[in-house]
Design a protein around this motif. Structure first.
Motif, PDB file in Angstrom:
ATOM      1  N   ARG A   2       0.827  -1.213   0.000  1.00  0.00           N
ATOM      2  CA  ARG A   2       0.000   0.000   0.000  1.00  0.00           C
ATOM      3  C   ARG A   2       0.861   1.262   0.000  1.00  0.00           C
ATOM      4  O   ARG A   2       0.517   2.253  -0.651  1.00  0.00           O
ATOM      5  CB  ARG A   2      -0.945  -0.012   1.210  1.00  0.00           C
ATOM      6  N   ARG A   3       1.984   1.234   0.714  1.00  0.00           N
ATOM      7  CA  ARG A   3       2.891   2.386   0.692  1.00  0.00           C
ATOM      8  C   ARG A   3       3.387   2.651  -0.725  1.00  0.00           C
ATOM      9  O   ARG A   3       3.445   3.808  -1.165  1.00  0.00           O
ATOM     10  CB  ARG A   3       4.075   2.145   1.626  1.00  0.00           C
ATOM     11  N   ALA A   4       3.736   1.593  -1.445  1.00  0.00           N
ATOM     12  CA  ALA A   4       4.235   1.763  -2.806  1.00  0.00           C
ATOM     13  C   ALA A   4       3.165   2.366  -3.715  1.00  0.00           C
ATOM     14  O   ALA A   4       3.454   3.241  -4.548  1.00  0.00           O
ATOM     15  CB  ALA A   4       4.706   0.422  -3.362  1.00  0.00           C
ATOM     16  N   VAL A   5       1.929   1.928  -3.554  1.00  0.00           N
ATOM     17  CA  VAL A   5       0.822   2.460  -4.362  1.00  0.00           C
ATOM     18  C   VAL A   5       0.593   3.933  -4.039  1.00  0.00           C
ATOM     19  O   VAL A   5       0.491   4.784  -4.945  1.00  0.00           O
ATOM     20  CB  VAL A   5      -0.465   1.644  -4.123  1.00  0.00           C
ATOM     21  N   ILE A   6       0.495   4.251  -2.750  1.00  0.00           N
ATOM     22  CA  ILE A   6       0.243   5.638  -2.337  1.00  0.00           C
ATOM     23  C   ILE A   6       1.384   6.554  -2.780  1.00  0.00           C
ATOM     24  O   ILE A   6       1.150   7.665  -3.289  1.00  0.00           O
ATOM     25  CB  ILE A   6       0.027   5.700  -0.807  1.00  0.00           C
ATOM     26  N   THR A   7       2.625   6.100  -2.618  1.00  0.00           N
ATOM     27  CA  THR A   7       3.775   6.915  -3.026  1.00  0.00           C
ATOM     28  C   THR A   7       3.753   7.184  -4.523  1.00  0.00           C
ATOM     29  O   THR A   7       4.002   8.312  -4.972  1.00  0.00           O
ATOM     30  CB  THR A   7       5.097   6.220  -2.632  1.00  0.00           C
ATOM     31  N   GLN A   8       3.447   6.152  -5.305  1.00  0.00           N
ATOM     32  CA  GLN A   8       3.394   6.332  -6.758  1.00  0.00           C
ATOM     33  C   GLN A   8       2.327   7.349  -7.148  1.00  0.00           C
ATOM     34  O   GLN A   8       2.562   8.225  -7.977  1.00  0.00           O
ATOM     35  CB  GLN A   8       3.118   4.987  -7.438  1.00  0.00           C
ATOM     36  N   LEU A   9       1.167   7.248  -6.554  1.00  0.00           N
ATOM     37  CA  LEU A   9       0.076   8.153  -6.908  1.00  0.00           C
ATOM     38  C   LEU A   9       0.356   9.583  -6.455  1.00  0.00           C
ATOM     39  O   LEU A   9       0.148  10.538  -7.203  1.00  0.00           O
ATOM     40  CB  LEU A   9      -1.239   7.666  -6.286  1.00  0.00           C
ATOM     41  N   ILE A  10       0.844   9.753  -5.230  1.00  0.00           N
ATOM     42  CA  ILE A  10       1.014  11.107  -4.693  1.00  0.00           C
ATOM     43  C   ILE A  10       2.211  11.817  -5.324  1.00  0.00           C
ATOM     44  O   ILE A  10       2.276  13.048  -5.353  1.00  0.00           O
ATOM     45  CB  ILE A  10       1.123  11.063  -3.160  1.00  0.00           C
ATOM     46  N   CYS A  11       3.166  11.023  -5.850  1.00  0.00           N
ATOM     47  CA  CYS A  11       4.348  11.613  -6.484  1.00  0.00           C
ATOM     48  C   CYS A  11       4.175  11.789  -7.998  1.00  0.00           C
ATOM     49  O   CYS A  11       4.692  12.748  -8.569  1.00  0.00           O
ATOM     50  CB  CYS A  11       5.580  10.755  -6.224  1.00  0.00           C
TER      51      CYS A  11
ATOM     52  N   PHE B 122       1.027  10.810  -9.897  1.00  0.00           N
ATOM     53  CA  PHE B 122      -0.356  10.967 -10.363  1.00  0.00           C
ATOM     54  C   PHE B 122      -0.793   9.893 -11.359  1.00  0.00           C
ATOM     55  O   PHE B 122      -1.752  10.095 -12.091  1.00  0.00           O
ATOM     56  CB  PHE B 122      -0.573  12.371 -10.949  1.00  0.00           C
ATOM     57  N   GLN B 123      -0.101   8.781 -11.387  1.00  0.00           N
ATOM     58  CA  GLN B 123      -0.524   7.650 -12.224  1.00  0.00           C
ATOM     59  C   GLN B 123       0.207   6.408 -11.758  1.00  0.00           C
ATOM     60  O   GLN B 123       1.239   6.493 -11.103  1.00  0.00           O
ATOM     61  CB  GLN B 123      -0.225   7.920 -13.708  1.00  0.00           C
ATOM     62  N   LEU B 124      -0.374   5.236 -12.086  1.00  0.00           N
ATOM     63  CA  LEU B 124       0.365   4.001 -11.859  1.00  0.00           C
ATOM     64  C   LEU B 124      -0.063   2.960 -12.882  1.00  0.00           C
ATOM     65  O   LEU B 124      -1.201   2.975 -13.386  1.00  0.00           O
ATOM     66  CB  LEU B 124       0.164   3.482 -10.427  1.00  0.00           C
ATOM     67  N   GLN B 125       0.882   2.073 -13.188  1.00  0.00           N
ATOM     68  CA  GLN B 125       0.629   0.917 -14.040  1.00  0.00           C
ATOM     69  C   GLN B 125       0.517  -0.302 -13.129  1.00  0.00           C
ATOM     70  O   GLN B 125       1.453  -0.633 -12.396  1.00  0.00           O
ATOM     71  CB  GLN B 125       1.763   0.737 -15.055  1.00  0.00           C
ATOM     72  N   MET B 126      -0.626  -0.962 -13.148  1.00  0.00           N
ATOM     73  CA  MET B 126      -0.861  -2.074 -12.232  1.00  0.00           C
ATOM     74  C   MET B 126       0.161  -3.193 -12.417  1.00  0.00           C
ATOM     75  O   MET B 126       0.546  -3.857 -11.457  1.00  0.00           O
ATOM     76  CB  MET B 126      -2.281  -2.595 -12.431  1.00  0.00           C
ATOM     77  N   GLU B 127       0.604  -3.391 -13.642  1.00  0.00           N
ATOM     78  CA  GLU B 127       1.555  -4.464 -13.931  1.00  0.00           C
ATOM     79  C   GLU B 127       2.848  -4.306 -13.126  1.00  0.00           C
ATOM     80  O   GLU B 127       3.450  -5.300 -12.705  1.00  0.00           O
ATOM     81  CB  GLU B 127       1.874  -4.488 -15.431  1.00  0.00           C
ATOM     82  N   ASP B 128       3.269  -3.059 -12.905  1.00  0.00           N
ATOM     83  CA  ASP B 128       4.494  -2.828 -12.138  1.00  0.00           C
ATOM     84  C   ASP B 128       4.386  -3.411 -10.734  1.00  0.00           C
ATOM     85  O   ASP B 128       5.337  -3.994 -10.205  1.00  0.00           O
ATOM     86  CB  ASP B 128       4.789  -1.321 -12.049  1.00  0.00           C
ATOM     87  N   PHE B 129       3.230  -3.260 -10.109  1.00  0.00           N
ATOM     88  CA  PHE B 129       3.025  -3.755  -8.742  1.00  0.00           C
ATOM     89  C   PHE B 129       2.817  -5.262  -8.735  1.00  0.00           C
ATOM     90  O   PHE B 129       3.197  -5.945  -7.778  1.00  0.00           O
ATOM     91  CB  PHE B 129       1.846  -3.020  -8.100  1.00  0.00           C
ATOM     92  N   GLU B 130       2.214  -5.767  -9.787  1.00  0.00           N
ATOM     93  CA  GLU B 130       2.045  -7.220  -9.890  1.00  0.00           C
ATOM     94  C   GLU B 130       3.392  -7.918  -9.973  1.00  0.00           C
ATOM     95  O   GLU B 130       3.619  -8.960  -9.341  1.00  0.00           O
ATOM     96  CB  GLU B 130       1.171  -7.552 -11.101  1.00  0.00           C
ATOM     97  N   GLN B 131       4.299  -7.331 -10.731  1.00  0.00           N
ATOM     98  CA  GLN B 131       5.634  -7.912 -10.860  1.00  0.00           C
ATOM     99  C   GLN B 131       6.460  -7.737  -9.592  1.00  0.00           C
ATOM    100  O   GLN B 131       7.156  -8.652  -9.148  1.00  0.00           O
ATOM    101  CB  GLN B 131       6.360  -7.280 -12.050  1.00  0.00           C
ATOM    102  N   GLN B 132       6.360  -6.559  -8.977  1.00  0.00           N
ATOM    103  CA  GLN B 132       7.170  -6.280  -7.803  1.00  0.00           C
ATOM    104  C   GLN B 132       6.743  -7.099  -6.585  1.00  0.00           C
ATOM    105  O   GLN B 132       7.589  -7.577  -5.812  1.00  0.00           O
ATOM    106  CB  GLN B 132       7.103  -4.784  -7.462  1.00  0.00           C
ATOM    107  N   PHE B 133       5.427  -7.279  -6.424  1.00  0.00           N
ATOM    108  CA  PHE B 133       4.924  -7.904  -5.197  1.00  0.00           C
ATOM    109  C   PHE B 133       4.252  -9.255  -5.429  1.00  0.00           C
ATOM    110  O   PHE B 133       3.747  -9.850  -4.474  1.00  0.00           O
ATOM    111  CB  PHE B 133       3.939  -6.952  -4.502  1.00  0.00           C
ATOM    112  N   ASP B 134       4.227  -9.733  -6.676  1.00  0.00           N
ATOM    113  CA  ASP B 134       3.617 -11.022  -7.000  1.00  0.00           C
ATOM    114  C   ASP B 134       2.156 -11.067  -6.543  1.00  0.00           C
ATOM    115  O   ASP B 134       1.731 -11.948  -5.783  1.00  0.00           O
ATOM    116  CB  ASP B 134       4.419 -12.168  -6.360  1.00  0.00           C
ATOM    117  N   ILE B 135       1.392 -10.085  -6.998  1.00  0.00           N
ATOM    118  CA  ILE B 135      -0.044 -10.029  -6.691  1.00  0.00           C
ATOM    119  C   ILE B 135      -0.819  -9.831  -7.990  1.00  0.00           C
ATOM    120  O   ILE B 135      -0.235  -9.476  -9.028  1.00  0.00           O
ATOM    121  CB  ILE B 135      -0.384  -8.862  -5.738  1.00  0.00           C
TER     122      ILE B 135
END
Length: 463
Positions: A376-385, A387-400
């Motif tokens: 959740r920290r990674a998601v919030i940091t990406q958005l607040i810094c 203003f966008q995120l690619q879901m695939e990046d988090f899927e690869q980083q955290f295996d979710i």
């Protein structure tokens, strides 16, 4: 697209979503820090989970101020007795030695920040000694390539001290200005002529400080749209590299000095919103990049370049660079982030001193991050810094599977989509120009600790 087109002002949306919420200088936020956690466990977890090959960021808190500024919510000690500084520094050096044992390794200090209080309350000799102690305990850079900054009250610095600061390694300064209108300055007990501010700024520039920040505050007593526009015009003419324009939160029950400010003298919510809208518009028209929330920077400033390259970070100093650094903080009330832990030192001066004397450290409370916290920290940091995120990046980083892991959150985001705050696809989340002003509220959707639909105690309003 111009900077002004990146922000859309929708008064109805702002009123609907302007609740209280975190500024996300950490996640979990400081409200989740637990005084029952063992300091020994926090430190050992930090040491075990830190990347010992990565660089460090250091923060030093110097709490003394010669004068009280009525708006201030910082942890400070108001005194004109300069002799009080040395005993505090002696205690700080003991804590520093312990921190060095725990975390220094051979890690380069890429980032260093002195905050307060008023760091320049201490003498030139004490400042030189403090920097030397840091060099004795940590691997500071000596080629001026680091990001070494200090907060400065223009009333509390002269040309000689600026020269000393530059010589011992500082290359960034942040000047607290807040407002240039005399009536406002008098109401908050911080009178400083524009000529005084301009003098120290120009001298800092002449000495080769490579980045100059100015802090302003909107929402102070007697401010009007016209008066703050004049302040902005003056500051734009001074041409700082960065600007932080903070929202004054009037909480006299929590911060005693604010009781000197009369609520009836404060601008109305409508005036505050008009000031903020004008601030963003004028600074963008003047060529500044709107980094987010309360930060602006020139396009060639490292803050703007970090955002452009996807490397912007957020910590207890606000938006910053060097996202790969652990933050080792020292001094009363300071907050560290080491590996998977955050912890805060004692807030009270006598408690801090006693703890360091007894244990050589002053840890009061902290939190150990779970795997869910890290995601959740990674998601919030990406958005607040960014203003966008690619879901695939988090899927690869955290295996979710992002859509499954955040199924409830994505359902809540549908509401933001309907109101035009975000564009949500199967692969990405993009914050719209209307949503940028409300980024804290959008991030709250991913916060597992706080309620989403009502104002949250302990936090300032979003705008």
């Amino acid at each position: 697209m111009t900077q002004n087109n990146l922000i859309k002002w929708d008064l109805d949306l702002i009123r609907r979503y302007d609740l209280s919420g975190p500024r996300y200088t950490s996640y979990p936020t400081a409200i989740q820090f637990d005084p029952e956690l063992s300091a020994t466990d926090l430190v050992s977890t930090g040491q075990r989970t830190a990347d010992h090959s990565a660089p460090l960021s250091l923060y030093v808190h110097i709490p003394f101020c010669a004068h009280v500024c009525y708006y201030c919510a910082c942890n400070k000690v108001i005194t004109r007795n300069r002799k009080k500084a040395q005993p505090y520094l002696d205690t700080l050096y003991k804590e520093m030695a312990q921190l060095s044992e725990w975390y220094a390794d051979d890690r380069t200090v890429e980032q260093l920040h002195f905050g307060g209080g008023t760091p320049t309350f201490i003498s030139n000799g004490q400042m030189i000694e403090l920097m030397q102690k840091l060099r004795d305990n940590f691997k500071l850079l000596d080629d001026d390539s680091g990001d070494y900054s200090i907060e400065i009250d223009p009333r509390e610095v002269d040309h000689e001290m600026l020269k000393v600061l530059r010589e011992i390694g500082f290359n960034r300064v942040s000047f607290g200005v807040q407002d240039i209108e005399l009536k406002v300055q008098q109401a908050v007990n911080r009178v400083q002529p524009v000529e005084e501010i301009a003098d120290v700024l120009h001298e800092a520039r002449r000495l080769g400080f490579r980045s100059i920040n100015i802090d302003l505050i909107y929402g102070l007593p007697h401010q009007t749209l016209e008066s703050f526009t004049k302040t902005l015009d003056t500051i734009i003419e001074l041409s700082p590299d960065r600007l932080s324009v903070f929202n004054y939160a009037h909480m006299p029950d929590r911060f005693r000095s604010q009781s000197h400010i009369k609520a009836e003298d404060l601008p109305s919510p409508e005036t505050k919103l008009a000031i903020l809208e004008t601030t963003i518009s004028k600074l963008c028209d003047a060529g500044y990049v709107y980094i987010g929330m309360d930060h602006f920077a020139k396009p060639d400033d490292e803050l703007a370049l970090a955002q452009q390259s996807g490397k912007l970070h957020r910590n207890f100093q606000g938006y910053t660079t060097h996202s790969d650094c652990d933050l080792v903080a020292m001094g009363v009330s300071s907050i560290s982030q080491i590996g998977d832990v955050y912890y805060q030192n004692e807030h009270d001066m006598s408690a801090y001193t006693g703890a360091v004397e007894d244990h050589h450290y002053a840890i009061k409370r902290g939190v150990t991050l779970t795997r869910d916290d890290r995601i959740r920290r990674a998601v919030i940091t990406q958005l607040i810094c960014h203003f966008q995120l690619q879901m695939e990046d988090f899927e690869q980083q955290f295996d979710i599977r992002f859509s499954e892991y955040f199924a409830d959150e994505l359902q809540e985001l549908d509401r933001f989509t309907g109101d035009g705050l975000i564009i949500l696809t199967e692969k990405s989340i993009e914050v719209t120009p209307a949503g940028r002003l409300l980024i804290r509220r959008i991030c709250m959707a991913f916060d597992a600790y706080i309620p989403k639909q009502q104002p949250t105690k302990g936090f300032s309003r979003i705008i």
